[in-house]
Design an enzyme around this catalytic site. Structure first.
Site, PDB file in Angstrom:
ATOM      1  N   GLY A  12       0.782  -1.061  -0.072  1.00 36.77           N
ATOM      2  CA  GLY A  12       0.126  -0.049  -0.070  1.00 36.77           C
ATOM      3  C   GLY A  12       0.689   1.215   0.111  1.00 36.77           C
ATOM      4  N   ASN A  14       1.398   3.178  -2.558  1.00 37.00           N
ATOM      5  CA  ASN A  14       0.534   4.041  -3.462  1.00 37.00           C
ATOM      6  C   ASN A  14      -0.779   4.677  -2.748  1.00 37.00           C
ATOM      7  OD1 ASN A  14       1.585   4.482  -6.370  1.00 37.00           O
ATOM      8  ND2 ASN A  14       1.974   2.324  -5.987  1.00 37.00           N
ATOM      9  N   MET A  90      -4.253  -7.014  -6.995  1.00 32.53           N
ATOM     10  CA  MET A  90      -3.795  -8.203  -7.863  1.00 32.53           C
ATOM     11  C   MET A  90      -4.649  -9.231  -8.198  1.00 32.53           C
ATOM     12  SD  MET A  90      -0.812  -7.443  -8.282  1.00 32.53           S
ATOM     13  CE  MET A  90       0.954  -6.721  -7.815  1.00 32.53           C
ATOM     14  N   ARG A  91      -5.596  -8.544  -8.925  1.00 37.27           N
ATOM     15  CA  ARG A  91      -6.813  -9.355  -9.417  1.00 37.27           C
ATOM     16  C   ARG A  91      -7.135  -8.793 -10.922  1.00 37.27           C
ATOM     17  NH1 ARG A  91      -9.279 -13.414  -7.265  1.00 37.27           N
ATOM     18  NH2 ARG A  91     -11.411 -12.891  -7.972  1.00 37.27           N
ATOM     19  N   ILE A  92      -7.890  -9.389 -11.645  1.00 40.69           N
ATOM     20  CA  ILE A  92      -8.422  -8.952 -12.874  1.00 40.69           C
ATOM     21  C   ILE A  92      -9.718  -8.446 -12.592  1.00 40.69           C
ATOM     22  CG2 ILE A  92      -9.013  -9.326 -15.126  1.00 40.69           C
ATOM     23  CD1 ILE A  92      -6.478 -11.179 -15.263  1.00 40.69           C
ATOM     24  N   ASN A 107      -5.875   2.390 -12.848  1.00 40.59           N
ATOM     25  CA  ASN A 107      -4.874   1.295 -12.292  1.00 40.59           C
ATOM     26  C   ASN A 107      -3.403   1.880 -12.372  1.00 40.59           C
ATOM     27  OD1 ASN A 107      -3.747  -1.224 -11.419  1.00 40.59           O
ATOM     28  ND2 ASN A 107      -3.180  -1.721 -13.548  1.00 40.59           N
ATOM     29  N   HIS A 109       0.596   0.688 -13.111  1.00 37.61           N
ATOM     30  CA  HIS A 109       1.251  -0.463 -13.811  1.00 37.61           C
ATOM     31  C   HIS A 109       2.756  -0.171 -13.818  1.00 37.61           C
ATOM     32  CE1 HIS A 109       1.982  -4.554 -15.345  1.00 37.61           C
ATOM     33  NE2 HIS A 109       2.784  -3.796 -16.494  1.00 37.61           N
ATOM     34  N   ASP A 142     -11.608  -4.340 -20.359  1.00 40.10           N
ATOM     35  CA  ASP A 142     -11.637  -5.720 -19.950  1.00 40.10           C
ATOM     36  C   ASP A 142     -10.344  -6.534 -20.264  1.00 40.10           C
ATOM     37  OD1 ASP A 142     -12.512  -5.700 -22.548  1.00 40.10           O
ATOM     38  OD2 ASP A 142     -14.364  -6.435 -22.085  1.00 40.10           O
ATOM     39  N   GLU A 174       5.662   6.142  -9.693  1.00 40.37           N
ATOM     40  CA  GLU A 174       4.196   5.849  -9.479  1.00 40.37           C
ATOM     41  C   GLU A 174       3.455   6.847  -8.395  1.00 40.37           C
ATOM     42  OE1 GLU A 174       3.214   1.612  -8.368  1.00 40.37           O
ATOM     43  OE2 GLU A 174       5.304   0.986  -9.601  1.00 40.37           O
TER      44      GLU A 174
HETATM   45  C1  GAR Z   1       3.112  -1.289  -7.539  1.00 33.83           C
HETATM   46  O1  GAR Z   1       4.548  -1.206  -7.988  1.00 33.83           O
HETATM   47  C2  GAR Z   1       2.043  -1.205  -8.634  1.00 33.83           C
HETATM   48  O2  GAR Z   1       2.691  -0.627  -9.732  1.00 33.83           O
HETATM   49  C3  GAR Z   1       1.881  -2.864  -8.979  1.00 33.83           C
HETATM   50  O3  GAR Z   1       2.076  -3.374  -7.510  1.00 33.83           O
HETATM   51  C4  GAR Z   1       2.959  -2.324  -6.714  1.00 33.83           C
HETATM   52  C5  GAR Z   1       2.016  -2.279  -5.461  1.00 33.83           C
HETATM   53  O4  GAR Z   1       2.785  -1.372  -4.302  1.00 33.83           O
HETATM   54  N1  GAR Z   1       0.931  -3.315  -9.466  1.00 33.83           N
HETATM   55  C6  GAR Z   1       0.932  -4.230 -10.353  1.00 33.83           C
HETATM   56  O5  GAR Z   1       1.748  -4.934 -10.757  1.00 33.83           O
HETATM   57  C7  GAR Z   1      -0.624  -4.215 -10.885  1.00 33.83           C
HETATM   58  N2  GAR Z   1      -0.524  -5.029 -12.420  1.00 33.83           N
HETATM   59  P1  GAR Z   1       1.983  -0.896  -3.314  1.00 33.83           P
HETATM   60  O6  GAR Z   1       0.999  -2.013  -2.574  1.00 33.83           O
HETATM   61  O7  GAR Z   1       3.360  -0.438  -2.331  1.00 33.83           O
HETATM   62  O8  GAR Z   1       1.410   0.335  -3.836  1.00 33.83           O
END
Ligand code: GAR
Length: 215
Positions: A12, A14, A90-92, A107, A109, A142, A174
């Protein structure tokens, strides 16, 4: 001002940057609820510390992806969420959520999409040998990491980089661009036309960068 719901699965950071920017008065948004599919996600602790309501929706409690998403949707509606922010979720997402929040799910990425969609993408970027990587904020459609791109930030890949060092450099960006994209949304400055997202009154960067830099 926009009411957001943040979906998380992990640490978390972000989410934390969104909380910090709101508290600093730089992000005109209100986090109505944080939803996690993992009961032990550290992101939940971060939310609780700031008195933000949390909900845990466990995958195993539902017969399938649609039923899981229907419960997430119920929670988001209950809290009056207008924009859904996936932050390490981490889910679609299925049509159940996408139809209810058309072009209202964002989102982040950790690659320059459409390069390196999916998982373990910093490792994939290093193995491929690209000279730049970065991160992408996009609206969710989607497909997997295929929706219209809102903001991207580029970071150089250094010769001595490891997955950890590259991931750290990308993560710092990010935190910057995700809060910025949410602010642009909140200001009503994002316009989606087909695959392209236009940002009203935005400055275009000038020039190009190269890596390695010229001698
Ligand atoms: C981040 O790097 C985000 O971009 C990635 O997971 C991490 C979460 O970090 N997301 C993906 O890869 C989605 N496909 P956080 O929990 O510290 O924010």
């Amino acid at each position: 001002m926009v009411n957001i719901g943040v979906l998380v699965s992990g640490s978390g950071t972000n989410l934390q940057s969104i909380i910090d920017e709101i508290e600093a008065g730089r992000l005109d948004a209100s986090i109505k609820v944080v939803v996690s599919n993992k009961a032990d996600a550290y992101a939940l602790e971060r939310a609780r510390k700031h008195n933000i309501p949390v909900a845990v929706v466990r995958v195993k409690d539902f017969p399938g992806k649609e039923a899981f998403d229907a419960e997430v949707l119920r929670v988001l509606k209950e809290y009056g969420v207008e924009l859904v922010v996936l932050a390490g979720f981490m889910r679609i997402i299925t049509r159940v959520l996408l139809d209810a929040f058309h072009m209202k799910v964002m989102n982040i990425h950790p690659s320059l999409l459409p390069s390196f969609p999916g998982l373990e993408v910093q490792k994939a970027a290093l193995e491929y040998g690209v000279k730049f990587s970065g991160c992408t904020v996009h609206f969710v459609d989607d497909g997997v990491d295929t929706g219209p791109v809102i903001v991207q930030a580029v970071v150089p890949v250094k010769d001595e980089d490891t997955v950890e060092s590259l991931s750290k450099r990308i993560l710092a960006e990010e935190h910057r661009i995700y809060t910025r994209a949410i602010q642009l949304y909140s200001e009503g400055r994002l316009e989606v036309r087909g695959r392209r997202v236009f940002v009203r009154d935005a400055k275009a960067p000038s020039g190009a960068v190269e890596n390695p830099g010229a001698d």
